[in-house]
Scaffold this motif. Structure first.
Motif, short mmCIF file in Angstrom:
data_model
loop_
_atom_site.label_atom_id
_atom_site.label_comp_id
_atom_site.label_asym_id
_atom_site.label_seq_id
_atom_site.Cartn_x
_atom_site.Cartn_y
_atom_site.Cartn_z
N GLU A 131 0.83 -1.19 0.00
CA GLU A 131 0.00 0.00 0.00
C GLU A 131 0.87 1.25 0.00
O GLU A 131 1.86 1.33 0.72
CB GLU A 131 -0.90 -0.01 1.24
CG GLU A 131 -2.07 0.90 1.12
CD GLU A 131 -3.10 0.64 2.20
OE1 GLU A 131 -4.25 0.98 1.96
OE2 GLU A 131 -2.76 0.10 3.27
N GLN A 132 0.50 2.22 -0.83
CA GLN A 132 1.27 3.45 -0.95
C GLN A 132 1.03 4.35 0.27
O GLN A 132 -0.09 4.46 0.76
CB GLN A 132 0.86 4.17 -2.22
CG GLN A 132 1.85 5.19 -2.69
CD GLN A 132 1.48 5.73 -4.06
OE1 GLN A 132 0.36 5.62 -4.51
NE2 GLN A 132 2.46 6.34 -4.71
N ALA A 133 2.09 5.00 0.74
CA ALA A 133 1.98 5.94 1.87
C ALA A 133 3.04 7.02 1.70
O ALA A 133 4.13 6.75 1.19
CB ALA A 133 2.16 5.21 3.19
N TYR A 134 2.69 8.23 2.14
CA TYR A 134 3.62 9.35 2.09
C TYR A 134 3.73 9.99 3.46
O TYR A 134 2.75 10.04 4.20
CB TYR A 134 3.14 10.43 1.11
CG TYR A 134 3.11 10.01 -0.33
CD1 TYR A 134 4.28 9.67 -1.01
CD2 TYR A 134 1.91 9.96 -1.02
CE1 TYR A 134 4.24 9.28 -2.34
CE2 TYR A 134 1.86 9.59 -2.35
CZ TYR A 134 3.03 9.25 -3.00
OH TYR A 134 3.00 8.86 -4.31
N PRO A 135 4.89 10.56 3.79
CA PRO A 135 5.00 11.34 5.02
C PRO A 135 4.03 12.53 4.96
O PRO A 135 3.76 13.04 3.87
CB PRO A 135 6.44 11.84 5.02
CG PRO A 135 7.17 10.98 4.06
CD PRO A 135 6.16 10.51 3.06
N VAL A 136 3.52 12.94 6.10
CA VAL A 136 2.62 14.10 6.16
C VAL A 136 3.26 15.29 5.45
O VAL A 136 2.60 16.03 4.72
CB VAL A 136 2.26 14.45 7.63
CG1 VAL A 136 1.60 15.81 7.73
CG2 VAL A 136 1.37 13.37 8.23
N ASP A 137 4.56 15.46 5.65
CA ASP A 137 5.27 16.61 5.08
C ASP A 137 5.16 16.69 3.55
O ASP A 137 5.27 17.77 2.97
CB ASP A 137 6.74 16.59 5.51
CG ASP A 137 7.38 17.95 5.36
OD1 ASP A 137 6.85 18.92 5.94
OD2 ASP A 137 8.40 18.05 4.65
N THR A 142 6.39 14.22 12.96
CA THR A 142 6.65 15.15 14.07
C THR A 142 5.63 14.92 15.19
O THR A 142 4.62 14.24 15.00
CB THR A 142 6.56 16.61 13.60
OG1 THR A 142 5.19 16.90 13.30
CG2 THR A 142 7.45 16.88 12.40
N GLU A 143 5.91 15.55 16.33
CA GLU A 143 5.00 15.44 17.47
C GLU A 143 3.59 15.94 17.10
O GLU A 143 2.59 15.30 17.42
CB GLU A 143 5.55 16.28 18.63
CG GLU A 143 5.47 15.59 19.97
CD GLU A 143 6.18 16.41 21.04
OE1 GLU A 143 5.48 17.19 21.71
OE2 GLU A 143 7.40 16.25 21.20
N GLU A 144 3.53 17.12 16.44
CA GLU A 144 2.23 17.68 16.04
C GLU A 144 1.52 16.74 15.06
O GLU A 144 0.32 16.50 15.19
CB GLU A 144 2.41 19.06 15.41
CG GLU A 144 1.07 19.68 14.99
CD GLU A 144 1.20 20.99 14.23
OE1 GLU A 144 0.40 21.90 14.49
OE2 GLU A 144 2.08 21.08 13.34
N GLU A 145 2.25 16.22 14.07
CA GLU A 145 1.65 15.32 13.08
C GLU A 145 1.10 14.06 13.74
O GLU A 145 0.01 13.60 13.40
CB GLU A 145 2.68 14.95 12.01
CG GLU A 145 3.07 16.11 11.11
CD GLU A 145 4.30 15.83 10.25
OE1 GLU A 145 4.73 16.75 9.54
OE2 GLU A 145 4.85 14.71 10.29
N PHE A 165 -2.73 12.97 13.82
CA PHE A 165 -3.05 11.66 13.25
C PHE A 165 -3.82 10.80 14.25
O PHE A 165 -4.83 10.18 13.91
CB PHE A 165 -1.75 10.96 12.83
CG PHE A 165 -1.95 9.60 12.22
CD1 PHE A 165 -2.31 9.46 10.89
CD2 PHE A 165 -1.78 8.44 12.98
CE1 PHE A 165 -2.49 8.20 10.31
CE2 PHE A 165 -1.96 7.18 12.42
CZ PHE A 165 -2.32 7.07 11.08
N THR A 166 -3.36 10.77 15.50
CA THR A 166 -4.01 9.90 16.50
C THR A 166 -5.38 10.45 16.94
O THR A 166 -6.25 9.67 17.29
CB THR A 166 -3.12 9.68 17.74
OG1 THR A 166 -2.76 10.93 18.29
CG2 THR A 166 -1.87 8.90 17.37
#
Length: 158
Positions: free
Chosen positions: A3-9, A134-137, A141-142
């Motif tokens: 499955e494709q996934a990208y960093p939030v950034d 990152t902490e914020e990401e 996400f959670t």
């Protein structure tokens, strides 16, 4: 197939807008609707970057106007895809106003939107997952599952 996934950034999008006299109300502060239009635009750009696809706005889940901006301020908008469903993406947008003469920068608006990737026929299409780093990401996400639950509950009371 993996499955494709990208960093939030990967989806991070930043725009700067100048607050001009026609953008403001009789109190000399920017129209909320103008800020909403900017938010919708940058959320779409961020979601398109993440999904490599055309997108439509499914909902603007929340908009919190925390302070206002006045003529001559620079609005800095930042958007990221915080979580994904099968075809949808939750996008978080922060808006800061900066007085370029004093250097004072203030968080003015925060918003969550849901964007849906669509194919050339306008039908929803699958999107890659996100990888928070990152902490914020990670926090966004959670907590996305709670916001999704809230959207579902809101749909039940219509």
């Amino acid at each position: 197939m993996m499955e494709q996934a990208y960093p939030v950034d990967h989806s991070r999008t930043i725009q700067t807008k100048l607050v001009l006299p026609p953008d403001t109300n009789h109190m000399q502060t920017i129209f909320g609707g103008k800020v909403l239009a900017f938010i919708d635009e940058i959320a779409a750009l961020s979601a398109m970057k993440h999904s490599s696809s055309a997108v439509v706005t499914a909902s603007i889940d929340s908009v919190d106007f925390l302070s206002s901006a006045t003529v001559g301020d620079a609005l800095s908008l930042e958007a990221i895809v915080t979580s994904t469903g099968r075809t949808s993406m939750e996008v978080y947008v922060k808006v800061f106003s900066a007085n370029l003469l004093t250097g004072i920068k203030t968080l003015t608006t925060e918003s969550f939107l849901t964007m849906v990737a669509v194919d050339e026929d306008g039908k929803p299409k699958p999107v890659p997952k996100v990888i928070p780093e990152t902490e914020e990401e990670i926090r966004l996400f959670t907590t996305a599952v709670l916001r999704k639950e809230h959207r579902k509950n809101r749909a039940l009371i219509k």
